[in-house]
Scaffold this motif. Structure first.
Motif, short mmCIF file in Angstrom:
data_model
loop_
_atom_site.label_atom_id
_atom_site.label_comp_id
_atom_site.label_asym_id
_atom_site.label_seq_id
_atom_site.Cartn_x
_atom_site.Cartn_y
_atom_site.Cartn_z
N VAL A 129 0.83 -1.21 0.00
CA VAL A 129 0.00 0.00 0.00
C VAL A 129 0.87 1.27 0.00
N PRO A 130 1.83 1.42 0.89
CA PRO A 130 2.66 2.63 0.83
C PRO A 130 3.45 2.76 -0.47
N ILE A 131 3.91 1.64 -1.01
CA ILE A 131 4.65 1.69 -2.28
C ILE A 131 3.72 2.15 -3.40
N ALA A 132 2.50 1.64 -3.42
CA ALA A 132 1.54 2.05 -4.46
C ALA A 132 1.21 3.54 -4.33
N TRP A 133 0.97 3.99 -3.11
CA TRP A 133 0.66 5.42 -2.91
C TRP A 133 1.87 6.29 -3.26
N ALA A 134 3.07 5.83 -3.00
CA ALA A 134 4.26 6.60 -3.39
C ALA A 134 4.34 6.71 -4.91
N GLY A 135 4.04 5.62 -5.62
CA GLY A 135 4.02 5.67 -7.08
C GLY A 135 2.97 6.63 -7.60
N ILE A 136 1.81 6.65 -6.98
CA ILE A 136 0.74 7.58 -7.37
C ILE A 136 1.19 9.02 -7.13
N MET A 137 1.87 9.27 -6.03
CA MET A 137 2.37 10.63 -5.75
C MET A 137 3.39 11.05 -6.80
N VAL A 138 4.26 10.15 -7.20
CA VAL A 138 5.27 10.48 -8.22
C VAL A 138 4.59 10.85 -9.53
N ILE A 139 3.56 10.12 -9.91
CA ILE A 139 2.82 10.43 -11.15
C ILE A 139 2.19 11.81 -11.05
N ASN A 140 1.55 12.12 -9.92
CA ASN A 140 0.92 13.43 -9.75
C ASN A 140 1.95 14.56 -9.78
N ILE A 141 3.07 14.36 -9.16
CA ILE A 141 4.13 15.38 -9.17
C ILE A 141 4.62 15.60 -10.59
N ALA A 142 4.82 14.52 -11.35
CA ALA A 142 5.30 14.65 -12.73
C ALA A 142 4.29 15.41 -13.58
N VAL A 143 3.01 15.14 -13.42
CA VAL A 143 1.98 15.85 -14.19
C VAL A 143 1.99 17.33 -13.85
#
Length: 124
Positions: free
Chosen positions: A100-114
């Protein structure tokens, strides 16, 4: 006639021509007057913004800002949906809690990149 010659007298002359020629020429007179007004507006807009060509006008910038806002909104909604699905899927018994934390970290990286991409486009 230049663009600067669009005066109240020019508009009054168009109305007088409409009265004299009759309603069958109304569309042509209105179209010519609208064309002159549009050229005047375009020349003033270009003078105020300093744009060299129509692709630099504020309307194009507004369209790209709207597209960026839509992209950000869909990214946020997709992130919430993906995060919720991962959290629910990994919260059962026997699941690995580190996913779960790894998935949420990946989601945060995508949002930051956008959002970084949006800021770079906006600052151009």
């Amino acid at each position: 006639m230049t663009v600067d010659e669009l005066t109240p007298q020019e508009i009054a002359a168009a109305l007088a021509a409409r009265r004299e020629l009759g309603p069958e020429y109304e569309h042509e007179i209105a179209a010519a007057l609208a064309d002159k007004m549009q050229r005047r507006i375009d020349s003033e807009l270009l003078a105020r913004t300093g744009a060299a060509d129509p692709s630099d006008t504020p309307r194009r910038r507004e369209e790209s800002e709207v597209a960026d806002a839509v992209t950000a909104r869909w990214t946020a909604l997709g992130s919430l949906a993906a995060g919720t699905a991962v959290t629910i899927g990994c919260s059962g018994p026997g699941s690995t809690p580190v996913v779960v934390p790894i998935a949420w970290a990946g989601i945060m990286v995508i949002n930051i990149a956008v959002n970084v991409g949006r800021r770079r486009r906006r600052n151009r």
